[in-house]
Design an enzyme around this catalytic site. Structure first.
Site, PDB file in Angstrom:
ATOM      1  N   LYS A 194       0.575  -1.073   0.338  1.00  0.00           N
ATOM      2  CA  LYS A 194       0.097   0.628   0.050  1.00  0.00           C
ATOM      3  C   LYS A 194       0.694   1.101  -0.002  1.00  0.00           C
ATOM      4  O   LYS A 194       2.203   1.294   0.773  1.00  0.00           O
ATOM      5  CB  LYS A 194      -1.255   0.452   1.381  1.00  0.00           C
ATOM      6  CG  LYS A 194      -1.800   0.859   0.889  1.00  0.00           C
ATOM      7  CD  LYS A 194      -2.915   0.986   2.295  1.00  0.00           C
ATOM      8  CE  LYS A 194      -3.803   2.150   2.601  1.00  0.00           C
ATOM      9  NZ  LYS A 194      -4.261   1.451   3.662  1.00  0.00           N
ATOM     10  N   SER A 209      -9.481   1.966   3.028  1.00  0.00           N
ATOM     11  CA  SER A 209      -8.648   2.790   2.257  1.00  0.00           C
ATOM     12  C   SER A 209      -7.858   1.868   1.548  1.00  0.00           C
ATOM     13  O   SER A 209      -7.660   1.994   0.439  1.00  0.00           O
ATOM     14  CB  SER A 209      -8.110   3.791   3.507  1.00  0.00           C
ATOM     15  OG  SER A 209      -7.371   2.617   4.274  1.00  0.00           O
ATOM     16  N   SER A 225     -10.028  -0.785   7.080  1.00  0.00           N
ATOM     17  CA  SER A 225      -9.086  -0.348   5.995  1.00  0.00           C
ATOM     18  C   SER A 225      -8.863  -1.717   5.241  1.00  0.00           C
ATOM     19  O   SER A 225      -8.334  -1.568   4.302  1.00  0.00           O
ATOM     20  CB  SER A 225      -8.496   0.375   5.880  1.00  0.00           C
ATOM     21  OG  SER A 225      -8.989   1.589   5.920  1.00  0.00           O
TER      22      SER A 225
END
Lengths: 478, 485
Positions: A77, A152, A176
């Site tokens: 990420k 997210s 997330s």
């Protein structure tokens, strides 16, 4: 087609293929290229990955000992620091910023022989539940490109979902990792707070942030977890507890005592079919000899407000360092006033949701409001921790839906009241407020064709139980 | 009543002391002073995305030691909070501090005033990290930032508003500076900014209970400037009030160029720093055992030690105080006492010839290269009459410092040992008596004080080697005999 059901299978393949790692990287690079339009990746580290792969192939040929994640192709990420590579938290604010050190988790991945193939798109500074709040455009769900992948960590979820890598890392501050895993139909694991060092993870809310793992199987997630967990001299909040072997399968055949909160499974916002399917799965569990019982949870309406008061408070402070002075975006507006310059830089550099949360967090910490919001929310957090302790004194695990709905349409919620989208976190934030480990396992398929998962939570540092139970449940569902 | 006598001065001081730890409060970067700008920095000091703090245990130990030395109550359950504000030399956008929950509470520091000893009550001592340095006058268009200082551990020592004059403030900072150096937590260097002082000053009419509006004066980088700034400020405030004006709450800075203060900023609406517990740092608990260990590790404090020196070693108050002026001096004194029990002589040597030598070279006692045992031997030689003090201090001592030979060796080589052997003495004495027949006659007629003249003559003849006591005895013997040589 180059495809493996698990890292274990891949390792078997490598023993007979001297160029196996390079082949694997080549394969994933081509899938990434093919699925470019999903916007899951912000940057591909093609050259680095290929170099790493050939070095690993050589290492294998010379008979040197191999790491646990030897040749495993992994995506990060875009909020994890990887030395010498850009990291932006999907924000304009970190324009041009290159990390000069490795996150501890990244360091451990590399030490175990993993190959880092790129950085994935996400909600800006991990703030969001749809991966639409990115300065670099939304991520699309690979199963239905009109829909969001969740967030997210949407890019990391889609990367695993569509086979652009074997496993990926995300971060989970309020769900997330588990939420996009649910919407994308993959495994998403968030361990106990303090299990994985946060050093090098760009902070959103320090006492809620966790690094998490996306994988196709529970075992793959467990292997990655085992590789990146453990004490770290750079994080004072990390646990000194030794890391067990999560693949040992110690509890095989164990009959579990499982609780579920009535208020979650009968919640008015929960999709009826999700509720029905989970209820029938409870019957399956019972039929298999497990005890599954309802437990009261009258605090459910407090979890989301508590979560947002505390996380935004921490975020308002954590994001203060992005001031344009030392690195990142600087406003080109000419001014000689320092405060004015800060305002310009931060107004232009941050996106709307990030600014909303900074403002909210600044507000709840302000003199005159502090006790009404921040102090009260901290008190509720303590009550929730006690609640978790109480439940785990009687049960091995808590199960619930991960998300109240299946993947929603792009732009659907963004147009509505922003509060609406926050409420989608209702099932996941409990684990972040209390620090307990949680996982979303892709057990179900909705009649609308989309997948959804089951969330399993266990006691602090009982990742072993979490993994074993998840494995059992996956088998039961097959 | 004079105008100044109408008013009472109330001063509170905040002293920031940089702790002399090897590394910073929350990172492994060097905390030392004087390196090229931005060389003691890592991603942590620079506040790069994703970095986390780790507390330097030594800094906590030092803060607790200082608290114990100031008779504070030590808080067992502690945490660090974030003080949020934006400034270019504050890399994270917040300062990590114990502002709201200090590790040391209350306590006092004792100073001497013309009317006797006075305990200056402390409000607190807390730990925090220093900010970087903004340099505004290096470049025409830019402010330069040096982050070497960012993250260096500080303790802030805050008094209650109890100081009543610039003289007391001067005394207090002097004592405090000596104390931090004494217990080894700070080098006390005000020029380099290791010790910095802000003064909160107000005036009120004598007898008034309410505190007047206060002015904070910053950047007092010497003890002298603390006094000067307060003197100026008090005068300025009295002038305002006397002319019917009102004092406004301000932050001012001292201008050492002309000994005045100037306004930095008026007190705007109070800054809201939004303190909250730093979630990256778990609370830290200090056990009773830890606090006890710190207490035990503290050296005897200067005042205690001076009293002890008077009682145990029979030293005068003055000598004891002088020996306790610096830790290094007291340490050296004590190490010599292991080899020499003539404490008064040790004090005389140290505060006389040795200090003179050190002052001349700008050294302190910890830089003195003279083994305590060697000094003890030298003292013994003087005591035994083998050397006289002035020869020992002016000629032997210099060659012992930095040297490797024993005092006896040096004295022998330089042929400076006193002779008390009677045959040799007799020759010199006889020579002296013979050379001054008329003085001998006078002596014999009763001018007994001429004995000094004869002793001096023998000293001259023997080139200082004759032991004056033996010489005197022998001379008296000879002159009192009725023989004429």
């Amino acid at each position: 087609m180059f495809s493996f059901s698990s890292i274990q299978d891949y390792h078997v393949f490598l023993t007979g293929n001297p160029n196996g790692c390079v082949t694997a990287v080549g394969h994933y690079l081509s899938v990434i290229e093919e699925k470019k339009h999903l916007n899951a990746f912000l940057e591909i580290f093609a050259n680095d990955a290929l170099q790493q792969a050939s070095a690993l192939d050589v290492q294998r040929a010379t008979g040197k000992p191999l790491g646990k994640l030897h040749g495993v192709v992994i995506a990060l990420k875009d909020n994890l620091s990887y030395k010498g590579h850009k990291v932006s938290a999907s924000s304009r604010m970190l324009e041009g910023f290159i990390s000069i050190y490795n996150a501890t988790a990244v360091e451990k991945l590399l030490a175990e022989g993993a190959i880092i193939i790129g950085r994935t798109n996400c909600d800006e500074f991990a703030m969001g539940s749809s991966s639409e709040n990115s300065a670099f455009g939304p991520v699309k769900n690979g199963l239905d490109e009109t829909r969001v992948p969740g967030g997210s960590s949407g890019g990391s979820a889609v990367a695993v979902q569509m086979g652009m890598c074997m496993v990926s890392l995300g971060s989970d501050t309020g769900g997330s990792v588990r939420q996009p895993a649910d919407l994308c139909g993959v495994v998403g694991l968030k361990p106990t707070y303090g299990r994985i060092s946060r050093y090098g993870l760009i902070a959103y809310a320090s006492s809620f942030d966790h690094i998490g793992v996306f994988a196709n199987t529970v075992d793959d997630a467990a292997l990655v977890l085992e590789s990146i967990s453990g004490p770290d001299e750079f994080d004072s909040t990390v646990s000194q507890k030794p890391v067990p072997n999560y693949l040992a399968q110690k509890e095989k055949g164990k009959k579990y005592r499982i609780a579920y909160f009535k208020e979650t499974i009968d919640h008015s916002r929960l999709d009826k079919e999700i509720s029905t399917q989970i209820k029938s799965f409870i019957d399956v569990l019972k039929a298999d000899g497990h005890t599954v019982e309802p437990v009261d949870f009258d605090l459910i309406e407090y979890v989301v407000p508590t979560y947002y008061v505390l996380t935004t408070a921490e975020a308002s402070s954590n994001l203060s360092r992005f001031d344009g002075v030392k690195y990142g975006y600087q406003s080109s507006v000419k001014t000689t006033d320092l405060t004015e310059w800060y305002k310009q830089t931060r107004s232009e550099g941050f996106g709307k949701e990030v600014k909303r949360r900074i403002l909210l967090g600044t507000f709840v910490l302000s003199a005159g409001y502090y006790d009404a919001y921040f102090t009260k929310a901290q008190q509720i957090r303590h009550i929730l921790v006690d609640k978790a302790k109480e439940v785990f004194s009687n049960y091995d695990a808590i199960i619930s839906p991960t998300v109240p709905t299946t993947a929603f349409l792009l732009n659907e919620k963004a147009k509505k009241d922003p509060i609406e989208i926050l409420l989608a976190d209702i099932y996941t934030v409990f684990a972040n407020l209390t620090g307990i480990p949680g996982i979303s396992i892709p057990l179900f398929k909705h009649s609308n064709g989309l997948p959804f998962g089951l969330q399993v939570l266990t006691e602090h540092f009982n990742e072993e139980g979490l993994i074993n139970l998840s494995r059992e449940m996956t088998k039961l569902k097959q | 009543m004079t105008i100044a006598g109408k008013y009472e001065v109330v001063i509170g001081l905040e002293v920031h002391a940089q702790l002399q730890t090897a590394s910073k409060l929350f990172s492994g970067d060097s905390a030392s002073f004087g390196a090229s700008p931005n060389t003691h920095i890592s991603p942590i000091t620079m506040g790069h995305p994703g970095v986390l703090p780790r507390t330097n245990r030594k800094a906590i130990e030092y803060a607790v030691k200082m608290g114990l030395a100031c008779h504070c109550e030590i808080e067992e359950d502690n945490y660090f909070a974030r003080k949020n504000y934006f400034y270019p030399d504050l890399p994270k956008g917040y300062q990590v501090t114990q502002h709201t929950t200090p590790v040391c509470k209350g306590g006092y520091v004792t100073i001497n005033t013309p009317t006797g000893k006075k305990n200056i009550q402390l409000n607190r001592i807390h730990l925090e990290e220093d900010a970087g340095k903004s340099i505004h006058d290096l470049d025409e268009n830019y402010t330069c930032i040096d982050l070497n200082r960012a993250g260096v551990p500080l303790i802030e020592i805050v008094t209650e508003p109890v100081l009543q004059s610039s003289e007391e403030a001067w005394q207090y900072v002097t004592v405090l500076r000596k104390l931090v150096k004494w217990i080894g937590v700070c080098d006390g260097n005000m020029e380099e900014g290791s010790l910095r002082c802000d003064a909160n000053i107000s005036i009120r009419l004598q007898g008034e209970k309410k505190l007047g509006t206060r002015v904070e004066v910053k950047n007092l980088n010497s003890i002298r400037n603390v006094k000067k700034a307060i003197d100026y400020e008090v005068e300025r405030m009295i002038a305002i009030v006397e002319s019917g004006g009102t004092i406004i709450q301000q932050t001012r800075s001292f201008d050492a160029g002309n000994d005045t203060t100037f306004a930095l900023r008026d007190k705007e609406e109070a800054n809201d720093y939004r303190y909250f517990a730093d979630p990256d740092l778990p609370p830290f608990h200090l056990t009773k055992d830890f606090i006890k260990t710190m207490q035990v590790s503290l050296p005897s404090l200067p005042e205690q030690l001076a009293t002890q020196y008077q009682q145990e070693f029979g030293l005068s108050e003055y000598d004891a105080a002088q020996l306790c002026d610096e830790k290094a001096t007291a340490d050296y004194f004590e190490s010599v006492t292991h080899f020499c029990k003539n404490y008064k002589a040790v004090a005389n040597w140290m505060l006389g010839p040795i200090r003179e030598y050190l002052n001349g070279n700008n050294f302190s006692f910890d830089q003195l290269s003279l083994h305590p045992e060697v000094l003890a031997e030298l003292i013994k030689l003087v005591e035994e009459g083998q050397l006289n003090f002035s020869v020992a201090s002016s000629r032997i001592l210099p060659s012992l410092i930095n040297g490797k030979r024993s005092p006896l060796q040096v004295a022998e080589e330089m042929d400076l040992l006193q002779v008390s052997d009677s045959t040799e003495l007799e020759i010199w004495v006889n020579e002296a008596i013979r050379s001054m027949p008329d003085k001998v006659a006078e002596y014999k007629k009763g001018k007994k004080n001429l004995i000094g003249l004869f002793v001096g003559e023998v000293k001259k003849i023997s080139k200082g080697k004759a032991d004056p006591r033996s010489v005197k005895t022998l001379l008296e013997q000879k002159l009192d005999e009725n023989t004429i040589i």
